[in-house]
Design a protein around this motif. Sequence first.
Motif, short mmCIF file in Angstrom:
data_model
loop_
_atom_site.label_atom_id
_atom_site.label_comp_id
_atom_site.label_asym_id
_atom_site.label_seq_id
_atom_site.Cartn_x
_atom_site.Cartn_y
_atom_site.Cartn_z
N LEU A 30 -10.19 -31.27 5.09
CA LEU A 30 -11.46 -30.62 4.78
C LEU A 30 -12.03 -29.90 5.99
O LEU A 30 -12.07 -30.47 7.09
CB LEU A 30 -12.48 -31.68 4.34
CG LEU A 30 -12.11 -32.56 3.17
CD1 LEU A 30 -12.75 -33.94 3.31
CD2 LEU A 30 -12.54 -31.89 1.88
N ASP A 31 -12.49 -28.70 5.78
CA ASP A 31 -13.28 -28.02 6.80
C ASP A 31 -14.67 -28.69 6.78
O ASP A 31 -15.00 -29.39 5.82
CB ASP A 31 -13.38 -26.53 6.44
CG ASP A 31 -14.45 -25.82 7.21
OD1 ASP A 31 -14.43 -25.89 8.45
OD2 ASP A 31 -15.35 -25.20 6.58
N TYR A 32 -15.47 -28.50 7.82
CA TYR A 32 -16.79 -29.14 7.81
C TYR A 32 -17.93 -28.16 7.40
O TYR A 32 -18.42 -28.22 6.28
CB TYR A 32 -17.10 -29.80 9.17
CG TYR A 32 -18.40 -30.55 9.10
CD1 TYR A 32 -18.47 -31.79 8.48
CD2 TYR A 32 -19.58 -29.98 9.56
CE1 TYR A 32 -19.67 -32.45 8.33
CE2 TYR A 32 -20.79 -30.64 9.43
CZ TYR A 32 -20.83 -31.87 8.82
OH TYR A 32 -22.02 -32.52 8.65
N ASP A 33 -18.29 -27.24 8.31
CA ASP A 33 -19.45 -26.37 8.06
C ASP A 33 -19.21 -25.43 6.89
O ASP A 33 -18.19 -24.74 6.84
CB ASP A 33 -19.76 -25.54 9.30
CG ASP A 33 -20.30 -26.39 10.43
OD1 ASP A 33 -21.49 -26.70 10.43
OD2 ASP A 33 -19.49 -26.75 11.32
N GLY A 34 -20.14 -25.39 5.96
CA GLY A 34 -20.01 -24.49 4.81
C GLY A 34 -19.18 -25.12 3.70
O GLY A 34 -19.20 -24.65 2.56
N THR A 35 -18.43 -26.17 4.03
CA THR A 35 -17.59 -26.84 3.02
C THR A 35 -18.21 -28.18 2.66
O THR A 35 -18.63 -28.38 1.52
CB THR A 35 -16.15 -27.01 3.55
OG1 THR A 35 -15.63 -25.72 3.89
CG2 THR A 35 -15.26 -27.68 2.52
N LEU A 36 -18.30 -29.08 3.63
CA LEU A 36 -18.91 -30.40 3.37
C LEU A 36 -20.42 -30.36 3.61
O LEU A 36 -21.15 -31.21 3.10
CB LEU A 36 -18.29 -31.46 4.28
CG LEU A 36 -16.82 -31.77 4.06
CD1 LEU A 36 -16.37 -32.87 5.01
CD2 LEU A 36 -16.56 -32.16 2.61
N GLY B 146 -11.74 -25.25 2.32
CA GLY B 146 -12.47 -24.56 3.38
C GLY B 146 -13.24 -23.37 2.85
O GLY B 146 -13.02 -22.94 1.72
N ASP B 147 -14.15 -22.85 3.66
CA ASP B 147 -15.00 -21.75 3.18
C ASP B 147 -14.80 -20.45 3.93
O ASP B 147 -15.05 -19.37 3.42
CB ASP B 147 -16.48 -22.13 3.30
CG ASP B 147 -16.93 -22.20 4.74
OD1 ASP B 147 -16.36 -23.01 5.49
OD2 ASP B 147 -17.81 -21.42 5.14
N ASP B 148 -14.38 -20.55 5.21
CA ASP B 148 -14.52 -19.39 6.08
C ASP B 148 -13.19 -18.67 6.31
O ASP B 148 -12.14 -19.16 5.91
CB ASP B 148 -15.11 -19.85 7.42
CG ASP B 148 -16.07 -18.84 8.00
OD1 ASP B 148 -15.99 -17.65 7.61
OD2 ASP B 148 -16.92 -19.22 8.83
N LEU B 149 -13.26 -17.52 6.99
CA LEU B 149 -12.05 -16.73 7.23
C LEU B 149 -11.03 -17.51 8.05
O LEU B 149 -9.82 -17.37 7.84
CB LEU B 149 -12.41 -15.42 7.95
CG LEU B 149 -13.24 -14.45 7.11
CD1 LEU B 149 -13.70 -13.26 7.95
CD2 LEU B 149 -12.44 -13.97 5.89
N THR B 150 -11.50 -18.36 8.97
CA THR B 150 -10.56 -19.13 9.80
C THR B 150 -9.78 -20.15 8.96
O THR B 150 -8.72 -20.61 9.38
CB THR B 150 -11.30 -19.89 10.92
OG1 THR B 150 -12.29 -20.73 10.33
CG2 THR B 150 -11.95 -18.95 11.90
N ASP B 151 -10.30 -20.49 7.78
CA ASP B 151 -9.60 -21.45 6.91
C ASP B 151 -8.41 -20.80 6.21
O ASP B 151 -7.54 -21.50 5.68
CB ASP B 151 -10.57 -22.04 5.88
CG ASP B 151 -11.69 -22.81 6.55
OD1 ASP B 151 -11.37 -23.64 7.43
OD2 ASP B 151 -12.87 -22.57 6.24
N GLU B 152 -8.39 -19.47 6.20
CA GLU B 152 -7.27 -18.77 5.54
C GLU B 152 -5.93 -19.13 6.18
O GLU B 152 -4.92 -19.20 5.50
CB GLU B 152 -7.49 -17.25 5.57
CG GLU B 152 -8.71 -16.78 4.76
CD GLU B 152 -8.52 -16.95 3.25
OE1 GLU B 152 -7.39 -16.79 2.76
OE2 GLU B 152 -9.52 -17.26 2.57
MG MG Z 1 -16.48 -23.63 7.51
#
Ligand code: MG
Length: 259
Positions: free
Chosen positions: A27-33, A209-215
């Motif tokens: 899991l990503d943290y910010d924007g996800t959890l 994840g939510d962000d571009l780095t999660d891609e």
């Molecule tokens: Mg995030």
Amino acid sequence: MWDSYGKDKVADFLRQLNQASTATLMLDYDGTLAPFQTDRDRAYPYPDIVPILDLIIQSGRTKVFVVSGRPVREVESLLHPLTDIEIWGAHGLEHLLSDGTYQSTTIDSSISEILAQAEEWLRESGLPDMAEIKPGGIAFHWRGLPAFEIKRLQVRIQEGWLEFAKKPGLKLLDFDGGIELRATRPDKGDAVAEILKRADPRAPAAFLGDDLTDEDGFRVLDGRGLSVLVRSEYRMTQAKAWLRPPNELVDFLEQWSRM
Ligand SMILES: [Mg+2]
């Protein structure tokens, strides 16, 4: 109930989960959890997230990982009192095992030198003091500022950091709420790959994840597990499913906890 897309993939995955003896949840943290907050130190998880994750962990069948751009100690403290969770921070540069062991990878000295120059540039350029110096990168946060001010800062920093971002081993990345100059590797894909390498290959795996780095993480998971974009609004993504936080995310994790 699955309002967003990929419901068939999610349902298939949950069925697979029910038949498995072990599983991997990343899991990503910010924007996800956790919802974004102007005060980043107070970006706590959505209600229900910590107890559900605790249930999942206590079942003993799923190993839970957080893969974040934040330093590991920040994630650890925001997820308090959750234990037995493994955290990969600073995009994989830092690693906090569930038994409390801390490991980190040092970046090349040529990259640290350029980051120091970029930090110096920020100091000299008279920009507001909104930079976060973290392992392997400098993040400049502008959440909460008026749109015209964000635009001004964005242009200014993109121009000022351009020469540093062009150097080998560095990249400029836009994230939700700011911009970051950081070491190209490791990225979240490297962290996801490392986690999968250590996991039972038969264990169903998912990364949310939510962000571009999660891609980068979604790409690594392709063909190996379920990738989920967690975001209120849809955007182009490599993820195979899309869930809107917090309700659809909580539903998904609740179903996971009952596996
Ligand atoms: Mg995030």
